[in-house]
Design an enzyme around this catalytic site. Structure first.
Site, PDB file in Angstrom:
ATOM      1  N   ASP A  43      44.991  -4.609  91.389  1.00 44.68           N
ATOM      2  CA  ASP A  43      43.634  -5.083  91.079  1.00 44.68           C
ATOM      3  C   ASP A  43      43.522  -5.372  89.574  1.00 44.68           C
ATOM      4  OD1 ASP A  43      43.618  -2.473  90.220  1.00 44.68           O
ATOM      5  OD2 ASP A  43      41.784  -1.900  91.290  1.00 44.68           O
ATOM      6  N   SER A  44      44.609  -5.102  88.836  1.00 44.27           N
ATOM      7  CA  SER A  44      44.687  -5.557  87.440  1.00 44.27           C
ATOM      8  C   SER A  44      44.583  -7.073  87.382  1.00 44.27           C
ATOM      9  CB  SER A  44      45.990  -5.085  86.796  1.00 44.27           C
ATOM     10  OG  SER A  44      47.099  -5.497  87.563  1.00 44.27           O
ATOM     11  N   ASP A  82      46.587  -3.541  96.233  1.00 42.93           N
ATOM     12  CA  ASP A  82      45.673  -2.502  95.757  1.00 42.93           C
ATOM     13  C   ASP A  82      44.387  -2.499  96.588  1.00 42.93           C
ATOM     14  OD1 ASP A  82      45.827  -0.560  93.783  1.00 42.93           O
ATOM     15  OD2 ASP A  82      45.898  -2.051  92.170  1.00 42.93           O
ATOM     16  N   GLU A 114      44.054   4.504  94.507  1.00 51.07           N
ATOM     17  CA  GLU A 114      43.884   5.366  93.328  1.00 51.07           C
ATOM     18  C   GLU A 114      43.186   6.656  93.738  1.00 51.07           C
ATOM     19  OE1 GLU A 114      42.080   3.672  89.836  1.00 51.07           O
ATOM     20  OE2 GLU A 114      43.348   1.882  89.930  1.00 51.07           O
ATOM     21  N   GLU A 180      50.350   7.194  86.222  1.00 56.43           N
ATOM     22  CA  GLU A 180      49.953   6.372  85.068  1.00 56.43           C
ATOM     23  C   GLU A 180      49.581   7.235  83.857  1.00 56.43           C
ATOM     24  OE1 GLU A 180      47.526   2.998  85.931  1.00 56.43           O
ATOM     25  OE2 GLU A 180      47.195   2.555  83.796  1.00 56.43           O
TER      26      GLU A 180
HETATM   27  O1  KIV Z   1      46.468  -2.682  89.202  1.00 56.05           O
HETATM   28  C1  KIV Z   1      47.617  -2.513  88.777  1.00 56.05           C
HETATM   29  O2  KIV Z   1      48.287  -3.468  88.378  1.00 56.05           O
HETATM   30  C2  KIV Z   1      48.176  -1.163  88.767  1.00 56.05           C
HETATM   31  C3  KIV Z   1      49.513  -0.932  88.177  1.00 56.05           C
HETATM   32  C4  KIV Z   1      49.825  -1.508  86.896  1.00 56.05           C
HETATM   33  C5  KIV Z   1      50.038   0.406  88.396  1.00 56.05           C
HETATM   34  O3  KIV Z   1      47.546  -0.289  89.240  1.00 56.05           O
END
Ligand code: KIV
Length: 255
Positions: A43-44, A82, A114, A180
């Site tokens: 979700d980044s 995610d 998460e 993380e």
């Molecule tokens: O959302 C993401 O990209 C992440 C990772 C970098 C671990 O959670």
């Protein structure tokens, strides 16, 4: 050979596991051809490619859209999507529906969630429903508005909490866990305390594998986190390429 959750899990103790994010078919091909074992549609994507401040605004629909694009690249790497902000805390039928959507409409092979101990019962039920789960403990970016982006495990009490989280998600059946921004000594302790692969980000070399945001690795983002050492500067190279082409276009006179 196509990676599976079982093949990823079997790498623990054999060789380091290489994981990268990707958000579309192009970045998925780059990650896959570069040899990633696992691609995370993180979700980044919100703050990396959609211009958002953080990951909170990323919706399930966005995740499905980007996961499907990654899957269309047909990578050999395992594709994990995610679960967006707070959906893991829905009641179980809604949580199951969200995860099902990521697998059925997005084509993901599993979901990343998460959270630690408090989500272990939900993770157990998802695994029982046939949904592979990658857990994520330590710094949780989705909690930016409650805890901020602080490094974790700085006190003995927090270290104990993170260790309990790692054990709980392992017992619940997660096939791997992202760790993380914790201290390297703690990530080593976590890695030797559980029998599923630990995948570190900003947590030193004490994990079974590493994950990075692909745009940070390739030098496409202007302010990558301090623990990233970019292997390229594609932003600079792309701007130069555009400038060269723009000047050629401007030199050609119209007759
Ligand atoms: O959302 C993401 O990209 C992440 C990772 C970098 C671990 O959670």
């Amino acid at each position: 050979m196509k990676a599976t959750t079982r093949s990823i899990r079997a790498l623990k103790g054999k060789r380091p596991i290489v994981c990268l994010t990707a958000y579309d078919a192009i970045t998925a091909r780059i990650a896959d051809q570069g040899g990633a074992d696992l691609i995370l549609v993180g979700d980044s994507l919100g703050n990396t490619v959609l211009g958002m401040e953080d990951t909170v605004g990323v919706t399930l629909e966005m995740m499905v859209h980007h996961t499907a694009a990654v899957v269309r690249a047909k990578p050999d790497a395992l594709v994990i999507a995610d679960l967006p902000f707070a959906l893991a805390h829905d009641n179980f039928p809604n949580l199951l529906k969200s995860c099902r959507t990521l697998l059925q409409k997005g084509g993901a092979h599993g979901v990343k969630i998460e959270g630690g101990t408090s989500l272990a019962p939900a993770i157990e039920k998802l695994v029982d429903a046939g949904i592979p789960v990658m857990a994520h403990i330590g710094l949780l970016p989705q909690r930016v508005h409650s805890t901020g982006y602080r490094r974790r495990g700085l006190t003995p009490a927090d270290q104990q909490k993170i260790l309990a989280d790692a054990r709980a998600v392992t017992a619940a059946g997660a096939f791997s866990v992202v760790i993380e921004c914790v201290d390297e000594k703690l990530s080593q302790q976590l890695t030797s305390s559980i029998d599923i692969p630990t995948i570190g980000i900003g947590s030193g070399i004490g994990c079974d594998g590493q994950i990075l945001v692909i745009h940070d690795l390739l030098g496409l983002t202007s302010n990558p986190p301090p623990f990233v050492k970019p292997e390229a500067n594609l932003h600079r190279d792309a701007v130069s390429a555009v400038k060269r082409w723009a000047s050629k276009v401007r030199k050609v006179s119209r007759r």
